[in-house]
Design a protein around this motif. Sequence first.
Motif, PDB file in Angstrom:
ATOM      1  N   ARG A   2       0.840  -1.328  -0.127  1.00 41.54           N
ATOM      2  CA  ARG A   2       0.005  -0.245  -0.105  1.00 41.54           C
ATOM      3  C   ARG A   2       0.843   1.047  -0.014  1.00 41.54           C
ATOM      4  N   VAL A   3       2.075   1.069   0.502  1.00 42.16           N
ATOM      5  CA  VAL A   3       3.006   2.233   0.623  1.00 42.16           C
ATOM      6  C   VAL A   3       3.628   2.830  -0.671  1.00 42.16           C
ATOM      7  N   VAL A   4       3.776   1.898  -1.730  1.00 39.23           N
ATOM      8  CA  VAL A   4       4.254   1.956  -2.727  1.00 39.23           C
ATOM      9  C   VAL A   4       3.834   2.880  -3.540  1.00 39.23           C
ATOM     10  N   LEU A   5       2.523   2.944  -4.016  1.00 39.19           N
ATOM     11  CA  LEU A   5       2.127   4.077  -4.852  1.00 39.19           C
ATOM     12  C   LEU A   5       2.485   5.494  -4.415  1.00 39.19           C
ATOM     13  N   PRO A   6       2.127   5.754  -2.919  1.00 40.67           N
ATOM     14  CA  PRO A   6       2.291   6.950  -2.705  1.00 40.67           C
ATOM     15  C   PRO A   6       3.917   7.581  -2.721  1.00 40.67           C
ATOM     16  N   VAL A   7       4.768   6.734  -2.441  1.00 37.14           N
ATOM     17  CA  VAL A   7       6.133   6.682  -2.534  1.00 37.14           C
ATOM     18  C   VAL A   7       6.658   7.071  -4.000  1.00 37.14           C
ATOM     19  N   LEU A   8       6.134   6.295  -4.963  1.00 38.92           N
ATOM     20  CA  LEU A   8       6.387   6.393  -6.259  1.00 38.92           C
ATOM     21  C   LEU A   8       5.750   7.799  -6.810  1.00 38.92           C
ATOM     22  N   LEU A  49      15.652   4.803 -10.942  1.00 41.06           N
ATOM     23  CA  LEU A  49      16.529   3.594 -10.379  1.00 41.06           C
ATOM     24  C   LEU A  49      16.223   3.584  -8.940  1.00 41.06           C
ATOM     25  N   ILE A  50      16.133   4.988  -8.256  1.00 44.14           N
ATOM     26  CA  ILE A  50      15.704   5.049  -6.864  1.00 44.14           C
ATOM     27  C   ILE A  50      14.205   4.287  -6.545  1.00 44.14           C
ATOM     28  N   ALA A  51      13.119   4.613  -7.538  1.00 42.92           N
ATOM     29  CA  ALA A  51      12.109   3.882  -7.451  1.00 42.92           C
ATOM     30  C   ALA A  51      12.066   2.360  -7.703  1.00 42.92           C
ATOM     31  N   LEU A  52      12.833   2.124  -8.443  1.00 41.89           N
ATOM     32  CA  LEU A  52      13.050   0.534  -8.946  1.00 41.89           C
ATOM     33  C   LEU A  52      13.596  -0.075  -7.796  1.00 41.89           C
ATOM     34  N   VAL A  53      14.588   0.300  -7.210  1.00 39.46           N
ATOM     35  CA  VAL A  53      15.139  -0.075  -5.800  1.00 39.46           C
ATOM     36  C   VAL A  53      13.984  -0.219  -4.608  1.00 39.46           C
ATOM     37  N   ILE A  57      12.971  -4.020  -3.610  1.00 40.17           N
ATOM     38  CA  ILE A  57      13.737  -4.442  -2.383  1.00 40.17           C
ATOM     39  C   ILE A  57      13.184  -3.729  -1.237  1.00 40.17           C
ATOM     40  N   LEU A  58      13.080  -2.519  -1.166  1.00 36.03           N
ATOM     41  CA  LEU A  58      12.882  -1.619   0.049  1.00 36.03           C
ATOM     42  C   LEU A  58      11.408  -2.038   0.595  1.00 36.03           C
ATOM     43  N   SER A  59      10.488  -2.080  -0.374  1.00 39.48           N
ATOM     44  CA  SER A  59       9.051  -2.196  -0.143  1.00 39.48           C
ATOM     45  C   SER A  59       8.827  -3.367   0.382  1.00 39.48           C
ATOM     46  N   ARG A  60       9.480  -4.311   0.324  1.00 42.30           N
ATOM     47  CA  ARG A  60       9.090  -5.778   0.470  1.00 42.30           C
ATOM     48  C   ARG A  60       9.580  -6.139   2.068  1.00 42.30           C
ATOM     49  N   SER A  61       8.850  -7.020   2.741  1.00 49.00           N
ATOM     50  CA  SER A  61       9.017  -7.267   3.990  1.00 49.00           C
ATOM     51  C   SER A  61      10.119  -8.380   3.934  1.00 49.00           C
ATOM     52  N   SER A  62      11.031  -8.657   5.127  1.00 51.78           N
ATOM     53  CA  SER A  62      12.000  -9.762   4.996  1.00 51.78           C
ATOM     54  C   SER A  62      11.627 -10.984   5.261  1.00 51.78           C
ATOM     55  N   ALA A 140      19.302 -10.187   0.768  1.00 52.01           N
ATOM     56  CA  ALA A 140      18.430  -9.293   2.026  1.00 52.01           C
ATOM     57  C   ALA A 140      17.202 -10.033   2.415  1.00 52.01           C
ATOM     58  N   GLY A 141      16.911 -11.191   1.779  1.00 48.50           N
ATOM     59  CA  GLY A 141      15.783 -11.969   2.160  1.00 48.50           C
ATOM     60  C   GLY A 141      14.394 -11.340   1.764  1.00 48.50           C
ATOM     61  N   ARG A 142      14.562 -10.567   0.731  1.00 49.80           N
ATOM     62  CA  ARG A 142      13.342  -9.659   0.309  1.00 49.80           C
ATOM     63  C   ARG A 142      12.888 -10.040  -0.926  1.00 49.80           C
ATOM     64  N   GLY A 143      12.990 -11.240  -1.470  1.00 53.53           N
ATOM     65  CA  GLY A 143      12.428 -11.730  -2.819  1.00 53.53           C
ATOM     66  C   GLY A 143      13.407 -13.129  -2.925  1.00 53.53           C
ATOM     67  N   ILE A 144      13.310 -13.580  -4.314  1.00 50.38           N
ATOM     68  CA  ILE A 144      13.878 -14.627  -4.818  1.00 50.38           C
ATOM     69  C   ILE A 144      14.786 -14.117  -6.000  1.00 50.38           C
ATOM     70  N   PHE A 145      15.763 -15.054  -6.205  1.00 52.76           N
ATOM     71  CA  PHE A 145      16.983 -14.880  -7.506  1.00 52.76           C
ATOM     72  C   PHE A 145      15.761 -15.722  -8.356  1.00 52.76           C
ATOM     73  N   ASP A 146      15.333 -15.037  -9.317  1.00 52.73           N
ATOM     74  CA  ASP A 146      14.528 -15.750 -10.120  1.00 52.73           C
ATOM     75  C   ASP A 146      15.027 -15.610 -11.889  1.00 52.73           C
TER      76      ASP A 146
END
Length: 184
Positions: A2-8, A49-53, A57-62, A140-146
Amino acid sequence: MRVVLPVLLVLFVLMLAASGMILIVGKAKRLPASRILFAVLICWLAVYLIALVYVTILSRSSNDAAVSAVNLIPFRELLSIFRQRRYVDLELYLFNVIMYLPEGVLICCILNHLKKNSWRSAVAICFGTILPIELAQALAGRGIFDIDDILCNAIGFLLGYLLAKVIASRFFPFNRGQRPHLNS
């Protein structure tokens, strides 16, 4: 999520404000239009690039369930989606393609300005941004290497790059050493 859209949205507003400031300062200092455009493109790339990171990464829980997983088999999940007719799950693949379209466009424009616009440079930059993000997600434990993410991201980047090439050659035929003049 939910926080992603306002930050973007905030990042987008900052990008527009910074672009406006670059244009105003550039005009005041009587800089050539090509230098002003280059500065705006670099600003947009930085914000992108800031938005991409942030999004990847940053918007995901660990504590996601898929933490530390690795998928090295191309399109394994995609085939499963089609076999089980879970077509709604295709949106993640589409998102992974669309997410890198802007970078492809921006990199094409920047490389074109630098007169270093080659496929080799574009592919190196493409994987130079995709791979560190995939590695960071896994470490960082915030996703997978896919591998599917990597392939979809690369497809998106290359589509954006091609789109910019086609638009530039079609609508801006001054690429052969000529620069646009915006003195009005």
